[in-house]
Design a protein around this motif. Structure first.
Motif, PDB file in Angstrom:
ATOM      1  N   SER A 190       0.859  -1.180   0.000  1.00 17.31           N
ATOM      2  CA  SER A 190       0.000   0.000   0.000  1.00 17.31           C
ATOM      3  C   SER A 190       0.898   1.233   0.000  1.00 17.31           C
ATOM      4  O   SER A 190       1.924   1.269   0.669  1.00 17.31           O
ATOM      5  N   CYS A 191       0.530   2.229  -0.774  1.00 17.62           N
ATOM      6  CA  CYS A 191       1.358   3.424  -0.952  1.00 17.62           C
ATOM      7  C   CYS A 191       1.617   4.079   0.401  1.00 17.62           C
ATOM      8  O   CYS A 191       0.687   4.402   1.136  1.00 17.62           O
ATOM      9  N   GLN A 192       2.911   4.253   0.734  1.00 14.96           N
ATOM     10  CA  GLN A 192       3.279   4.824   2.032  1.00 14.96           C
ATOM     11  C   GLN A 192       3.144   6.343   2.032  1.00 14.96           C
ATOM     12  O   GLN A 192       3.264   6.977   3.067  1.00 14.96           O
ATOM     13  N   VAL A 193       2.921   6.915   0.852  1.00 14.57           N
ATOM     14  CA  VAL A 193       2.805   8.373   0.768  1.00 14.57           C
ATOM     15  C   VAL A 193       1.352   8.792   0.977  1.00 14.57           C
ATOM     16  O   VAL A 193       1.042   9.596   1.854  1.00 14.57           O
ATOM     17  N   CYS A 194       0.423   8.183   0.192  1.00 14.79           N
ATOM     18  CA  CYS A 194      -0.970   8.622   0.291  1.00 14.79           C
ATOM     19  C   CYS A 194      -1.792   7.651   1.127  1.00 14.79           C
ATOM     20  O   CYS A 194      -2.902   7.987   1.525  1.00 14.79           O
ATOM     21  N   GLY A 195      -1.280   6.450   1.363  1.00 17.90           N
ATOM     22  CA  GLY A 195      -2.007   5.486   2.171  1.00 17.90           C
ATOM     23  C   GLY A 195      -3.181   4.843   1.458  1.00 17.90           C
ATOM     24  O   GLY A 195      -4.000   4.192   2.090  1.00 17.90           O
ATOM     25  N   PRO A 231      -5.544   6.279  -1.336  1.00 15.37           N
ATOM     26  CA  PRO A 231      -6.405   6.962  -2.304  1.00 15.37           C
ATOM     27  C   PRO A 231      -5.724   7.231  -3.648  1.00 15.37           C
ATOM     28  O   PRO A 231      -6.400   7.416  -4.661  1.00 15.37           O
ATOM     29  N   GLY A 232      -4.396   7.244  -3.679  1.00 16.67           N
ATOM     30  CA  GLY A 232      -3.709   7.486  -4.941  1.00 16.67           C
ATOM     31  C   GLY A 232      -2.993   8.822  -4.943  1.00 16.67           C
ATOM     32  O   GLY A 232      -3.522   9.818  -4.453  1.00 16.67           O
ATOM     33  N   CYS A 233      -1.777   8.812  -5.452  1.00 19.02           N
ATOM     34  CA  CYS A 233      -0.990  10.036  -5.553  1.00 19.02           C
ATOM     35  C   CYS A 233       0.022   9.840  -6.668  1.00 19.02           C
ATOM     36  O   CYS A 233       0.018   8.811  -7.329  1.00 19.02           O
ATOM     37  N   SER A 234       0.887  10.826  -6.870  1.00 15.60           N
ATOM     38  CA  SER A 234       1.808  10.715  -7.999  1.00 15.60           C
ATOM     39  C   SER A 234       2.829   9.604  -7.766  1.00 15.60           C
ATOM     40  O   SER A 234       3.292   8.966  -8.705  1.00 15.60           O
ATOM     41  N   VAL A 235       3.185   9.360  -6.499  1.00 14.52           N
ATOM     42  CA  VAL A 235       4.182   8.325  -6.214  1.00 14.52           C
ATOM     43  C   VAL A 235       3.670   6.945  -6.645  1.00 14.52           C
ATOM     44  O   VAL A 235       4.390   6.150  -7.224  1.00 14.52           O
ATOM     45  N   CYS A 236       2.408   6.669  -6.365  1.00 17.58           N
ATOM     46  CA  CYS A 236       1.857   5.355  -6.708  1.00 17.58           C
ATOM     47  C   CYS A 236       1.138   5.385  -8.054  1.00 17.58           C
ATOM     48  O   CYS A 236       0.399   4.460  -8.368  1.00 17.58           O
ATOM     49  N   LYS A 237       1.367   6.413  -8.829  1.00 22.35           N
ATOM     50  CA  LYS A 237       0.709   6.579 -10.132  1.00 22.35           C
ATOM     51  C   LYS A 237      -0.808   6.423  -9.984  1.00 22.35           C
ATOM     52  O   LYS A 237      -1.472   5.808 -10.812  1.00 22.35           O
TER      53      LYS A 237
HETATM   54 ZN   LIG Z   1       0.055   7.098  -3.309  1.00 23.68          ZN
END
Ligand SMILES: [Zn+2]
Lengths: 915, 350
Positions: free
Chosen positions: B269-274, B276-282
């Motif tokens: 799971s994306c450690q940046v946005c947790g 919902p989605g962000c640029s790090v996890c595309k």
């Molecule tokens: Zn993310």
């Protein structure tokens, strides 16, 4: 690779499935989708128009006026397309629409003429990059005014697949394979494209031969006549374009459509140009050339596979066709090639010639020869549709190794319970019926001799390198079931402390000692050295006999500066010291960035000296343990457990065995300080700085030994270059005794408990002079594995002395040949005889009084043969009471007597002090 | 008692006045000490008066003695009082002085610096040992057998091509992955076991901000009687949650690696946005972290284990990548670039 959802939907019923939502499931079960593209979104208002009249623009030569029939009305718009002509059927964009390409269409004037709308190219509609002319709607029979998306099936959703995630799945390089996966995931039937109803004749298409030594496993050929080369219908052209393939003509488009459908690339020859009506597949002859379709002349080697006619090459197998037999506008007879080539051979040819084509990319995956047969049949169907007058005028010739000796189907014998247990599921979660359905959907044949046993036959397009063992079936079931539906299971854990080799805590302590204790900065550097640095600075490692010691040499290297493996860590650290002194450090060290202290922990690579060290028990042959050191029985048992491929691999590894180099763990330290001045390759450091840096390095080594609970290091100069001091022993892979940076007069070998562990040295003046920054540098290289082999010193919790010590200092005038260690030892022995407990420490060494006064360093200038003042501190204690004045006098007298006996101490000095 | 004022009274009074004035004037303890010596010391003014007793008539001695003694006492008391006052005033002044700058920057102690790769590696070693994993260390120059054959990577496999591997003239190679230690571990340890082996690996590939020919990996291997995908899922979630120090969700996607079957790409799971989605996890909520899978039976065989008896899982974690993620390092070449300033940005904590 792009996958069209429309195409998938022709091969499996996708009613009710949202392709965008389904993409996630597909990624988790089949292959990674990197992007989902919405094709033709925003084209709702675009309609089909017929150009009914064209007239010149009154104010512009390059523009014309087009009268367009839109069904309910005719409008006149300005058009700049060079291919505009009466009778064209093209897309019309009404005013007020913003296209996906960003173009806004308005009610406006173009050079003074009103233009309520525009005629569009593919690029305008965002369908491709093609903007040279209008999108001509060939083969579209919708009435003018019909919405474009209804007239032509351009609305689509594309999956962009990460090619890396399907390199092991040759079956997934076409839509049919992808659709099979979708069908299995949706539990709906696969709708196979037709291969029926083809009227092959008995005639040979050409005289066909395949060399058994070529990389060709199967070659199918058929001949078509009455072909009319023409553009394909717009729906075909747009489908090809959206999948990244340029439409060319119906014949070439048919080969590409079938490639995109089955995954098997095809090639079509113009039959007129197949000289002698003969086709042979063979290895190329060294020096043979072929001009490929892209117009480049390619020199071939015997590693390449070529298709030749009676005269010479006409195609580079699996990579690209030849320009000499290309389909052209007046082609009427076509010879189809549907073949299967060895993946590795195609990969080698393509990579040697730098020609990664759609075709080579697929053949490299080692396609199933059965797919070539399917592709040939599909081509016939598609060509007959795209060029309706064409006729099949031959049989389907089919030759090659695969035909001569068809491979046996792969069967996997396993148990349902095993497959379930490897997933962590039980029979209620993964039922027999579900298992059978999933495997059957993927075209595995499933037989169950009893309740648990399974015999699964692998379809040809999955057999071989992809699926061959029960574990592969575990994957098939798992991914269709959905890994996200598998409950996680905590493993049972035995409660026992894990094995950790002693080198691990040693590394940790060494690192802490260097960084926390000694204030040094850790670097992690490459295992290669910079050859240009070595050359500039003159680095080399020599043995005792003066021979240059070998290093591990790379057979392939990324740069000519990086060709060997390091034998010492300190060389790289010296280069890093130079660079860091050049650009300065963060200057928080109180030295204004003119000082660097660095260390590295890592491996050095020392070639094993064959045959001298061949029988050393520590030599690592890179073989499985039983084969390297086991007895005959354990070797037999080990080999018996292997499969054939592995057994051959082991046996060939044993037959060609060579030792891996010694790879000792090392600690290197470099402490450097920038100097002013220096010229003509001569850099002199103040003696006091050299001594200070050297003592700092010694302090680091002493602290390391203390932290690792090893005895204190013994320092001694090499009696002869490359010769260990007497009583010191060394082992294989030890630190080289004569690196080029070793200063013959300012170094020490480090021994711990008689074992040689490494070197401390100021850098050789020639090396110092070759650095790009004038600096004095001390280098240390220690072998941590050697240090680890020395027994630890037991640490004891002794009660502190109850009575206070008494200390006094004595300064001895010494010869320059005097050595602190020898004097300390002698003085300690003398003092210890006079009192219960005494420590003797070197407090201060004043080398040259002259230097402190600022004059040039000239130790013997005043003619004093005892110019070195060495101050010792004597700290004595008694076990059972305070020290008395008599005790102190006794120690002092003993020390003075001892000093008077030392040849390196000025005679008569003791009497002066006593007086 | 005579009412006449004796002649010496004036001297007493004058000395008293002078001493008391000097005491009152003293502003610090050092001056007061000087005043004390000047009055009460061996050669002091008050002491001098006391010494005069002998010169007087017997009749006057008693009175003079009382007077000079009284003077001495008076001066001693005045000094003591003044000393207390000065001490108190000095403490009060220090307490009241707010000119002290509490925001001055610290002076840096002469500590060194541990490389972030070492720090992360040590931290992971601690996490894994605490969970019962052996920590092993294997050679960087490896045999073709250990790096490829033993891992079920046959000769035709593209990974064996010259372009991915550094080969040595000796015929050996620079290991392309820490997986090269798998078979060594199986021979070294008695099953069942769990082990990690971190270290340097090499790829023959040109470098840019996200590619290096030398980088660091950490291999994990578990061998037991029964190991399932369910076990792998559980282990990876537990281990990664410990590494990231928070609850981490994992998911498996099919991935092909010849030495595992089934093989997976593991996403966390994306450690940046947790999520919902962000640029790090595309914008997917998931970030690809590591390859893993169940150990291929051929690898078990090469390790001298019977696949009918033993099973296992394995993963390969990119240590360099983890360091870059954790510390926001944008260019991988900084890690082995040898610039001390880069490492000096990290503290010693080993
Ligand atoms: Zn993310």
């Amino acid at each position: 690779m792009f996958v069209s959802w429309n195409w998938i939907s022709e091969l499996v019923d996708t009613t009710g499935v949202d392709p965008k939502a389904f993409a996630d499931r597909f990624t988790l079960a089949v292959a990674e989708i990197e992007g989902v593209v919405d094709v033709a979104a925003g084209l709702d208002q675009v309609v089909v128009a017929d150009v009914v009249a064209v007239s010149p623009h009154p104010n512009a030569d390059k523009l014309r006026l087009a009268d367009c029939d839109l069904g309910h009305a005719t409008v006149r718009v300005v058009c700049g397309a060079p291919d505009l002509r009466v009778g064209m059927r093209v897309p019309f964009v009404p005013p007020g629409v913003t296209l996906p390409s960003g173009i806004e269409v308005r009610h406006g004037e173009v050079r003074g003429v009103p233009s309520p709308g525009m005629l569009a190219s593919e690029a305008d509609l965002g369908l491709s990059e093609e903007h040279a002319g209008l999108l001509e709607l060939h083969g579209c029979d919708a009435a003018p005014g019909t919405p474009l998306c209804d007239a032509v099936p351009i609305r689509d959703v594309l999956y962009e697949i990460d090619n890396k995630s399907i390199t092991h799945r040759p079956d997934l390089w076409g839509h049919l394979g992808m659709a099979r996966e979708v069908a299995a995931l949706l539990d709906r039937p696969l709708l196979r494209p037709s291969t029926e109803g083809l009227a092959f004749t008995d005639a040979d298409p050409v005289s066909l031969g395949v060399s058994p030594f070529s990389a060709c496993r199967r070659y199918l050929c058929a001949r078509f006549e009455g072909v009319v080369v023409a553009p394909s219908p717009v729906a075909v052209r747009l489908r090809l374009r959206s999948l990244g393939v340029r439409p060319i003509s119906n014949v070439v488009d048919a080969t590409n459509l079938v490639m995109l459908e089955t995954g098997n690339p095809l090639h079509a020859f113009d039959a007129r140009h197949v000289r002698g009506d003969a086709i042979t597949v063979r290895q190329a002859v060294e020096g043979e050339t072929l001009v490929t379709l892209d117009g480049v002349s390619r020199g071939l080697t015997s590693a390449d596979c070529v298709i030749v006619d009676e005269v010479g090459p006409v195609a580079l197998a699996g990579v690209m066709g030849g320009a000499n037999s290309e389909i052209s506008g007046d082609t009427t007879a076509v010879v189809l090639e549907a073949a299967s080539f060895d993946g590795a051979a195609v990969r080698k040819t393509a990579s040697r010639l730098g020609m990664r084509t759609e075709s080579s990319a697929r053949f490299e995956k080692h396609l199933d020869p059965e797919t070539a047969h399917l592709a040939a049949l599909r081509f016939a169907h598609v060509l007959l549709r795209l060029s309706p007058g064409s006729q099949l005028v031959s049989r389907l010739a089919d030759v090659g190794r695969h035909v001569d000796a068809p491979p046996q189907a792969t069967q996997i014998h396993t148990r349902r319970s095993y497959l379930r247990s490897r997933l962590g599921l039980d029979a209620t979660q993964l039922t027999d019926a579900w298992m059978d359905r999933a495997l059957t959907a993927l075209e595995f044949d499933v037989q169950g001799p009893d309740e648990d046993a399974l015999v699964v036959t692998v379809p040809s397009f999955r057999a071989g390198r992809d699926v061959g063992i029960a574990e592969d079936l575990v994957e098939e079931l798992g991914r269709v079931y959905g890994y996200d539906h598998i409950p996680s299971q905590a493993p049972r854990v035995a409660a026992r402390p894990p094995f950790v080799p002693p080198s691990k805590p040693q590394d940790r302590r060494a690192r802490a000692a260097m960084a926390l204790g000694c204030g040094l900065t850790e670097l992690v550097l490459y295992s290669f050295e910079s050859e240009s640095f070595r050359e500039r600075v003159g680095l080399q490692e020599r043995g005792a006999d003066g021979d240059v010691l070998p290093r591990e040499v790379l057979r392939n290297h990324l740069s000519s500066d990086m060709t060997h493996m390091r034998r010492l860590l300190s060389n790289n650290l010296l280069a890093a010291t130079e660079r860091n002194l050049l650009h300065g450090t963060r200057a928080a060290d109180g030295h204004k960035g003119t000082r660097v202290g660095l260390f590295e922990l890592g491996r050095a690579f020392v070639p094993v000296d064959l045959p001298r060290e061949a029988d050393h028990p520590a030599v690592d042959w890179g073989l499985p343990a039983p084969m390297a050191s086991g007895d005959a029985a354990s070797q037999t048992a080990y080999l018996a457990n292997l499969n054939d491929v592995l057994r051959e691999g082991v046996q060939s590894a044993v037959a060609t065995k060579r030792p891996l180099p010694w790879q000792p763990r090392r600690l290197a330290i470099a402490i450097g300080e920038r100097l002013g001045g220096g010229q003509d390759g001569l850099v002199q450091a103040p003696r006091s700085l050299s001594v200070a840096l050297y003592r700092e390095a010694v302090g680091a080594v002493e602290s390391l030994c203390a932290q690792l609970q090893r005895p204190a290091p013994q320092l001694a100069r090499q009696p002869e270059p490359g010769v260990l001091p007497s009583g010191v022993t060394s082992g294989p892979g030890a630190v080289d005794l004569r690196p080029a940076w070793l200063h013959p007069a300012r170094h020490a070998t480090v021994a711990v408990a008689g074992r040689y562990v490494g070197l401390i040295s100021l850098v050789h003046p020639e090396v110092r002079g070759a650095l790009e920054v004038p600096a004095e540098v001390v280098l240390v290289e220690l072998d941590l594995d050697a240090l680890l082999s020395v027994d630890t010193v037991a640490e004891r919790g002794e009660a502190p002395a109850r009575f206070p010590p008494s200390a006094f200092d004595l300064t001895l005038p010494c010869q320059l040949s005097a050595r602190a260690a020898a004097l300390t030892g002698a003085l300690h022995a003398a003092a210890a005889a006079a009192v219960d407990d005494v420590d003797v420490d070197v407090r201060w060494v004043s080398e040259f009084v002259a230097e402190a006064g600022g004059a040039a360093a000239d130790p013997t200038g005043d003619g004093d043969p005892f110019p070195r003042a060495m101050t010792f501190r004597f700290t004595s204690r008694r076990a059972a009471g305070s020290l008395t004045d008599d005790d102190v006098r006794a120690v002092r007298a003993a020390v003075l007597r001892c000093a008077a006996e030392q040849a390196s101490v000025r005679p008569g000095w003791a009497a002066e002090v006593d007086a | 008692m005579s009412t006449e004022t004796p002649a010496w009274q004036a001297d007493i009074d004058a000395t008293a006045a002078a001493s008391l004035a000097a005491i009152a004037a003293a502003q610090d303890l050092a001056t007061l000490r000087e005043v004390e010596v000047a009055a009460l010391g061996r050669k002091g003014s008050v002491t001098a008066l006391t010494k005069r007793t002998g010169q007087l008539d017997k009749s006057e001695r008693r009175a003079y003695g009382a007077a000079s003694g009284g003077l001495r006492k008076q001066v001693q008391q005045a000094i003591a009082a003044r000393r207390d006052a000065i001490r108190q005033a000095t403490v009060d002044a220090e307490l009241a002085d707010l000119s002290f700058d509490e925001t001055l920057p610290g002076t840096e102690p002469a500590g060194g610096h541990v490389h972030p790769l070492s720090r992360v590696q040590l931290e992971l070693e601690e996490v894994f040992t605490s969970m019962g994993f052996a920590v092993l260390d294997y050679p960087e120059i490896e045999s073709e057998f250990d790096n490829f054959e033993a891992l079920n990577i046959p000769g035709w496999h593209p990974a064996r091509d010259m372009q991915d591997t550094f080969w040595l003239e000796s015929g050996h190679l620079l290991r392309t992955h820490t997986s090269a230690g798998q078979v060594r571990a199986m021979h070294q340890l008695e099953p069942p076991f769990r082990a990690i082996f971190p270290g340097k690996v090499y790829r023959y590939e040109s470098t840019d901000a996200s590619h290096e020919h030398t980088f660091h990996q950490l291999e994990g291997l578990m061998i037991d009687r029964h190991v399932s995908v369910g076990h792998l899922l559980d282990s990876m979630r537990t281990l990664l949650s410990a590494i990231f120090r928070r609850d981490v969700q994992v998911r498996l996607r099919p991935g092909y690696f010849p030495f595992v079957e089934p093989g997976f790409e593991l996403d966390i799971s994306c450690q940046v946005c947790g999520g919902p989605g962000c640029s790090v996890c595309k914008h997917t909520g998931w970030v690809e972290l590591l390859p893993c899978g169940l150990v291929h039976p051929n690898v078990l065989r090469a390790g001298g284990l019977d696949p009918d008896e033993w099973q296992g899982w394995a993963f390969g974690l990119g240590l360099s990548r983890l360091v870059m993620m954790r510390y926001g390092v944008s260019d991988i070449r900084l890690l082995l670039g040898g610039d001390a300033r880069f490492v000096e940005g990290f503290h010693a904590g080993a």
